[in-house]
Structures are given as C-alpha cells and as structure tokens.
Motif scaffolding. Structure first.
Motif: not given
Length: 377
Positions: A5-8, A34-35
């Motif tokens: 998951n590239d956003s975290r 969320s991070k």
C-alpha cells in the motif's frame, strides 16, 4: 507481486513468539492505521508458550494444550494490523533504508519499509513442535506422551534448563521410572551461573532419584538397544530425549548477505538492535548476537528498545534508544512443586522450592503468557 500500500509506511514483524508478538502488540496500540500498515508473519496459526511445552509433551494431566497453544485473534489492539500464517524463505532489501520485500513459502511478497526479525530458535526432541495446523501439533504431543508413558527408563541428553525440567516432570508422573541426565560439563547448566547455583541444581536433581552422568556425551541418536555414552557407560533407559542445542532459526536471513549472521547463526546487531548494514531492519529475541542467555525474560527489554526506535524513525527521527543488557536470572522447575532459581543482582540470590512453586512450577506462568497475547487467563 509484492503486497504493498504505497500511501502508508509498512512495518513487518517476522515471528509470532514472545519477542515478535510483544513488538507487534505494542506497535498495534501506537501506530496510526491511516499512515502505517502493520503485518505479523508467523509460521503457526497459534503462539506456543514454550516454558510449558515440557509438561505439555510429558503428560495429558490438566489438558495444557487448551491453554498453552494461544490464538492470535486478540493480539493486535483494536485489530490494528494483519496476521499472516506462512513461512518467510528470504528477504529482498532495497538498502539505504528504502525498504524491500519478504518472500513467503507461498511465493507471495510482502513489502516492508521497516522489518523486525524475531524468528526464535529451532529445538529438537519434544520441544520441536511441527510447523503446521493444530491437528499436526496435537498429534505430535500425543505421540510424545505415549513415548514417556511406555518407556522403561528415560535418558535426557543435556543438563541445561530444558533437560533438568524434563527430568523433574518425568519423576512427578512416574516416580519409580529411571531417569538419567547426561551433560557435557563437570557441573549442570553452564558457567554463566555461579557454582553455588549449579550445585543447588545438582542437589535438586539427585533428591528426586535422578542419575547424573557428567563430562560425557550421547553420540548415537538412534540406539537399537542399550543407550551408551561416548565413554562407554551403559544407561538405564530405552527412550532418548534430546534437550540441548537450540539453534537460531535464521537461515532465511542469509539472503541479506553472508556477513549478517555470526558463525553460530545469530544476527549481528547494533545497540539499537538494528542490523549493522540495514538501518531499516531490527532483530529481537533469541536470535540476536548479544552476550546473554537466550530466555523469554529478556524479550520485554528487546521489545521496548525496538518499539521506541521504530516509532522514532516513522516520525522522522532516528534510532537512539539502546539495549544495555538484562540481569541474568533463571527459574528451573523440578516438577509441579519444586524448583530452584537464581537472580543475578545484589549478591546473587538463590531461591528454592517455595518461591519456585509460587512463581513458576505450579502454573508455568501460563496466565501471564495468555494475557500478553490479549487472551483471558
């Protein structure tokens, strides 16, 4: 393909034993989902409270399998994270703190930005529980119980803590069954502990009618008849139990390079418990190359250092917390009601049957272990 998951930022813990689970549980209560993405990879669908496995494999009394094999369903606080049951076969690191992937036996890749290695040790004999589903483990336990019950006499190879605890358990359930402990040194245990404690251990064993053969070895691991030592001593027993030589389960870590492990297979770490050439990889538990006895009691301190450093790195800081070692202490059961302990502070404190029974021998600290995994006692 790599699961990512590239956003975290992804934090991966390998090993669901005491060290890995303590780290995963602590992080699950502190990371912002969320991070951050938290993953625990473990080779069994349940944790094993190792100090109780000796009694678990010796007797069916108390149905310890119901409490010693601990599920992971309540380990992660607020379900913040994922538990994957699989075995890591290798690591592909991007170096320079860029993260990488762990490769599972299924072929799946799991991406990590920070990796924590806590694979524990590989034992032999009754402590070598199979890696598989619960049915396989229960069958293994059942078979060892049958072996102990049907044996005319038992020879335990190894006079360390595990060997002595096996001897004590056997004498609890079969007081008249001959039990012999063979140990390579002139005294039981090892020289980390003072002579006064090693002599106390010898007294405790002899008080149960356990024969001790010191300065000798077992070489034939598949005896067809009489069990004989290297020096030719014939022993009174037809069941041989290996209770020594736990090896760090680190073979997969060699994929990071030949200089990552010592010749004994331990992971070379900095005081921050980071790998020397990989600042985004940490190690904890039995596998680290730190001059201390490999014990469950050491893991909370390892976990505290790693959790603090991981949180610091994720917040943009650096790994500044250092592991400064732990005092040596040991508590060896001698059946359910006896034991002998040593606490390596002040003048070196010895404790006997009363405190051993109160602290460990009777309940094997199972309630404490279960609470550490979020389970009811």
């Amino acid at each position: 393909m790599s699961k990512r998951n590239d956003s975290r930022k992804s934090v991966v813990v390998v090993g669901g034993g005491a060290a890995g689970s303590a780290i995963a549980r602590a992080l699950s209560g502190k990371l912002d989902p969320s991070k951050h993405e938290l993953t625990l990879i473990t080779s069994r669908p349940f944790a094993v409270h190792l100090p109780a496995v000796i009694r678990l494999t010796t007797t069916s009394e108390g149905k310890l399998e119901d409490s010693v094999l601990i599920p992971y369903d309540k380990l992660l606080i607020n379900n913040n994270g994922t538990v994957i049951v699989d075995t890591v076969t290798s690591i592909e690191d991007g170096k320079n703190g860029r993260g990488g992937d762990v490769i599972l036996s299924s072929g799946e890749k799991i991406h990590y930005d920070i990796l924590i290695l806590a694979p524990g040790s590989q034992w032999s004999g009754p402590l070598d529980l199979p890696v598989g589903d619960k049915a396989e483990v229960l069958e293994f336990i059942k078979e060892w119980r049958k072996k102990f019950e049907s044996a005319k006499g038992v020879v335990v190879a190894g006079g360390g803590a595990a060997g002595l605890e096996f001897a004590g358990e056997i004498k609890d359930y079969w007081p008249k069954k001959p039990v012999t402990v063979v140990h390579s040194q002139s005294q039981l245990l090892n020289d980390v502990y003072p002579d006064k404690y090693r002599k106390r251990a010898e007294q405790g064993m002899r008080s149960r009618g356990i024969e001790l053969v010191l300065n000798d070895y077992i070489d034939d691991w598949n005896p067809s008849g009489t069990i004989t030592t290297r020096k030719g001593k014939k022993l009174n027993g037809d069941l041989l139990v290996s209770a020594f030589g736990a090896r760090p389960a680190t073979e997969f870590i060699t994929s990071l390079g030949s200089d990552v492990l010592t010749s004994q297979g331990n992971v070379k770490v900095l005081p921050s418990l980071q790998l020397r050439s990989y600042p985004n990889i940490f190690a904890a538990g039995d596998v680290i190359d730190v001059d201390e006895q490999k014990q469950l009691a050491k893991t909370p301190a390892h976990a505290g250092v790693i959790v603090a450093n991981v949180l610091s790195i994720l917040s943009g800081g650096s790994a500044t917390k250092e592991y400064k070692g732990s005092p040596e202490l040991i508590l060896i059961t001698n059946g359910k009601n006896r034991g002998f302990g040593y606490f390596g502070f002040l003048w070196g404190i010895l404790v006997g049957d009363f405190f051993s029974r109160l602290l460990k021998s009777k309940g094997l600290m199972i309630d404490i272990a279960r609470k550490a995994y979020g389970q009811p006692a």
